[in-house]
Write a protein that holds these residues in place. Structure first.
Motif, PDB file in Angstrom:
ATOM      1  N   GLN A  72       0.830  -1.138   0.154  1.00  0.00           N
ATOM      2  CA  GLN A  72       0.003  -0.138  -0.073  1.00  0.00           C
ATOM      3  C   GLN A  72       0.773   1.241   0.143  1.00  0.00           C
ATOM      4  O   GLN A  72       0.505   1.963  -0.633  1.00  0.00           O
ATOM      5  CB  GLN A  72      -0.889  -0.092   1.170  1.00  0.00           C
ATOM      6  CG  GLN A  72      -1.842   1.023   1.643  1.00  0.00           C
ATOM      7  CD  GLN A  72      -2.221   0.956   3.002  1.00  0.00           C
ATOM      8  OE1 GLN A  72      -2.093   0.171   3.713  1.00  0.00           O
ATOM      9  NE2 GLN A  72      -2.899   2.341   3.441  1.00  0.00           N
ATOM     10  N   CYS A  95       2.757  -8.891  -7.284  1.00  0.00           N
ATOM     11  CA  CYS A  95       1.925  -7.524  -6.989  1.00  0.00           C
ATOM     12  C   CYS A  95       2.403  -6.092  -7.470  1.00  0.00           C
ATOM     13  O   CYS A  95       1.909  -5.277  -8.107  1.00  0.00           O
ATOM     14  CB  CYS A  95       1.463  -7.352  -5.555  1.00  0.00           C
ATOM     15  SG  CYS A  95       0.199  -8.581  -5.028  1.00  0.00           S
ATOM     16  N   ALA A  99      -6.219  -2.331  -5.302  1.00  0.00           N
ATOM     17  CA  ALA A  99      -6.702  -3.658  -5.566  1.00  0.00           C
ATOM     18  C   ALA A  99      -5.594  -4.566  -5.939  1.00  0.00           C
ATOM     19  O   ALA A  99      -5.930  -5.729  -5.748  1.00  0.00           O
ATOM     20  CB  ALA A  99      -7.838  -3.549  -6.573  1.00  0.00           C
ATOM     21  N   HIS A 100      -4.593  -4.105  -6.332  1.00  0.00           N
ATOM     22  CA  HIS A 100      -3.613  -4.906  -6.791  1.00  0.00           C
ATOM     23  C   HIS A 100      -2.439  -5.213  -5.818  1.00  0.00           C
ATOM     24  O   HIS A 100      -1.529  -5.883  -6.219  1.00  0.00           O
ATOM     25  CB  HIS A 100      -2.856  -4.319  -8.227  1.00  0.00           C
ATOM     26  CG  HIS A 100      -3.730  -4.201  -9.290  1.00  0.00           C
ATOM     27  ND1 HIS A 100      -4.657  -5.640  -9.811  1.00  0.00           N
ATOM     28  CD2 HIS A 100      -4.358  -3.426  -9.822  1.00  0.00           C
ATOM     29  CE1 HIS A 100      -5.445  -4.899 -10.771  1.00  0.00           C
ATOM     30  NE2 HIS A 100      -5.415  -3.600 -10.602  1.00  0.00           N
ATOM     31  N   THR A 101      -2.578  -4.444  -4.587  1.00  0.00           N
ATOM     32  CA  THR A 101      -1.363  -4.327  -3.872  1.00  0.00           C
ATOM     33  C   THR A 101      -1.472  -5.620  -2.863  1.00  0.00           C
ATOM     34  O   THR A 101      -2.423  -6.404  -2.794  1.00  0.00           O
ATOM     35  CB  THR A 101      -1.501  -3.083  -2.914  1.00  0.00           C
ATOM     36  OG1 THR A 101      -2.682  -3.118  -2.186  1.00  0.00           O
ATOM     37  CG2 THR A 101      -1.315  -1.735  -3.651  1.00  0.00           C
ATOM     38  N   HIS A 102      -0.398  -5.900  -2.130  1.00  0.00           N
ATOM     39  CA  HIS A 102      -0.316  -6.795  -0.983  1.00  0.00           C
ATOM     40  C   HIS A 102       0.401  -6.303   0.284  1.00  0.00           C
ATOM     41  O   HIS A 102       1.189  -5.673   0.151  1.00  0.00           O
ATOM     42  CB  HIS A 102       0.551  -7.938  -1.840  1.00  0.00           C
ATOM     43  CG  HIS A 102       0.601  -9.351  -0.609  1.00  0.00           C
ATOM     44  ND1 HIS A 102      -0.368 -10.143  -0.376  1.00  0.00           N
ATOM     45  CD2 HIS A 102       1.651  -9.468   0.189  1.00  0.00           C
ATOM     46  CE1 HIS A 102       0.026 -10.921   0.424  1.00  0.00           C
ATOM     47  NE2 HIS A 102       1.501 -10.642   0.668  1.00  0.00           N
ATOM     48  N   ARG A 158      -4.229 -14.267   0.254  1.00  0.00           N
ATOM     49  CA  ARG A 158      -4.972 -13.454  -0.698  1.00  0.00           C
ATOM     50  C   ARG A 158      -6.429 -14.179  -0.833  1.00  0.00           C
ATOM     51  O   ARG A 158      -6.113 -15.183  -1.455  1.00  0.00           O
ATOM     52  CB  ARG A 158      -4.184 -13.160  -1.867  1.00  0.00           C
ATOM     53  CG  ARG A 158      -4.490 -12.127  -2.887  1.00  0.00           C
ATOM     54  CD  ARG A 158      -3.972 -11.798  -4.009  1.00  0.00           C
ATOM     55  NE  ARG A 158      -4.352 -10.845  -4.962  1.00  0.00           N
ATOM     56  CZ  ARG A 158      -4.315  -9.462  -4.611  1.00  0.00           C
ATOM     57  NH1 ARG A 158      -3.466  -8.898  -3.774  1.00  0.00           N
ATOM     58  NH2 ARG A 158      -4.860  -8.676  -5.422  1.00  0.00           N
ATOM     59  N   ASP A 218     -11.468  -0.459   1.449  1.00  0.00           N
ATOM     60  CA  ASP A 218     -10.121  -0.856   0.926  1.00  0.00           C
ATOM     61  C   ASP A 218     -10.389  -1.502  -0.526  1.00  0.00           C
ATOM     62  O   ASP A 218     -11.160  -2.421  -0.322  1.00  0.00           O
ATOM     63  CB  ASP A 218      -9.500  -1.824   1.958  1.00  0.00           C
ATOM     64  CG  ASP A 218      -7.999  -2.269   1.399  1.00  0.00           C
ATOM     65  OD1 ASP A 218      -7.721  -2.197   0.353  1.00  0.00           O
ATOM     66  OD2 ASP A 218      -7.420  -2.798   2.215  1.00  0.00           O
ATOM     67  N   LEU A 251      -8.926  -3.501  -1.885  1.00  0.00           N
ATOM     68  CA  LEU A 251      -8.457  -4.955  -2.091  1.00  0.00           C
ATOM     69  C   LEU A 251      -9.433  -5.830  -1.398  1.00  0.00           C
ATOM     70  O   LEU A 251      -9.492  -6.817  -2.033  1.00  0.00           O
ATOM     71  CB  LEU A 251      -6.982  -5.145  -1.137  1.00  0.00           C
ATOM     72  CG  LEU A 251      -6.446  -6.459  -0.914  1.00  0.00           C
ATOM     73  CD1 LEU A 251      -6.113  -7.062  -2.216  1.00  0.00           C
ATOM     74  CD2 LEU A 251      -5.432  -6.441  -0.099  1.00  0.00           C
ATOM     75  N   THR A 287     -12.501  -6.369  -3.933  1.00  0.00           N
ATOM     76  CA  THR A 287     -12.471  -7.021  -4.802  1.00  0.00           C
ATOM     77  C   THR A 287     -12.525  -8.598  -4.799  1.00  0.00           C
ATOM     78  O   THR A 287     -12.713  -9.567  -5.570  1.00  0.00           O
ATOM     79  CB  THR A 287     -11.126  -6.971  -5.544  1.00  0.00           C
ATOM     80  OG1 THR A 287     -10.211  -7.202  -4.781  1.00  0.00           O
ATOM     81  CG2 THR A 287     -10.823  -5.477  -6.201  1.00  0.00           C
ATOM     82  N   GLN A 288     -12.636  -8.825  -3.244  1.00  0.00           N
ATOM     83  CA  GLN A 288     -12.849 -10.470  -2.902  1.00  0.00           C
ATOM     84  C   GLN A 288     -14.183 -10.835  -2.844  1.00  0.00           C
ATOM     85  O   GLN A 288     -15.099 -10.360  -3.076  1.00  0.00           O
ATOM     86  CB  GLN A 288     -12.116 -10.573  -1.472  1.00  0.00           C
ATOM     87  CG  GLN A 288     -10.783  -9.856  -1.220  1.00  0.00           C
ATOM     88  CD  GLN A 288      -9.852 -10.423  -2.089  1.00  0.00           C
ATOM     89  OE1 GLN A 288      -9.595 -11.701  -2.475  1.00  0.00           O
ATOM     90  NE2 GLN A 288      -8.959  -9.769  -2.720  1.00  0.00           N
TER      91      GLN A 288
END
Ligand code: ZN
Length: 227
Positions: A17, A52, A188-191, A198, A221, A223, A226-227
């Motif tokens: 992030q 990521c 959304a693409h971060t880790h 994930r 968030d 991320l 998107t789950q």
């Protein structure tokens, strides 16, 4: 002293992030055609970080280079590279630091990043370290960065500047900055998860800190959305 190109920047991108926010800070400041990203493969147990970082850079439309540094894994003893060491919440009594601390990591990263920037002729280095609301890693503090910048300028005869846009921001303020820079879709693409999960585990120190920042900023968030 090599002057280099002060209109160009190299962003140290971990795929998380904070470094993603820094990437958008750099794009806002220098323009995407003047920015590139550098990611370190230091033997981190969670290889998803490398994926990521590449995805975030691709999403932002800037180049990404991965540099291998396997020495930290050979040193062992920390929870981020040594699979025999579980990630623990809280502080290790012996060191006064979390057991995710990798000694010297940021010093080595920024030294290699400066060498990379030297080759590219870019005088601006951007890193997402912060000394507030953080795990207390000593190599993330302003005094360390200022000192290292001085050393790099002397040792490389190169007019490098290390930018730390998040240094004095809380996690809440970092989320607000990301929102203001238009960096949220890239999130959304971060880790972040220390357990490499994930969707994120939600319970490790990194997940908790991330959730706290988004909650306090009143931002969902991406991320998790998107789950
Ligand atoms: Zn987690």
């Amino acid at each position: 002293m090599i002057e280099g190109d002060a209109t160009r920047a190299v962003v140290v991108l971990s795929g998380g992030q904070d470094s993603t926010t820094c990437l958008y800070w750099a794009i806002d400041r220098y323009g995407s055609d003047k920015v590139e990203t550098l990611t370190f493969d230091y033997g981190q147990r969670h290889r998803i970080e490398l994926e990521c970082a590449a995805r975030v850079a691709g999403f932002a439309g800037v180049p990404n280079t991965i540099l291998p540094i396997d020495t930290f894994a050979a040193l062992g003893g920390d929870a981020l590279t040594d699979t025999d060491v579980p990630v623990q919440a809280g502080i290790d009594d012996a060191t006064g630091l979390p057991n995710t601390f990798v000694p010297g990591r940021n010093l080595v990263f920024l030294t290699f990043a400066a060498a990379f920037a030297y080759r590219r002729g870019a005088t601006n280095l951007v890193t997402g370290v912060a000394q507030t609301d953080y795990s207390g890693y000593p190599d993330c503090r302003e005094g360390t960065i200022t000192s290292l910048q001085h050393t790099l300028r002397l040792g490389m005869e190169f007019d490098v500047t290390i930018h730390t846009p998040l240094m004095h921001l809380s996690k809440k303020e970092t989320v607000e900055l990301a929102r203001d820079l238009g960096a949220l879709p890239a999130m959304a693409h971060t880790h972040t998860c220390y357990n490499g999960k994930r969707p994120p585990c939600g319970t490790c120190p990194a997940c908790e800190l991330r959730a706290k920042g988004f909650a306090e900023a009143g931002v969902e968030d991406p991320l998790l959305a998107t789950q």
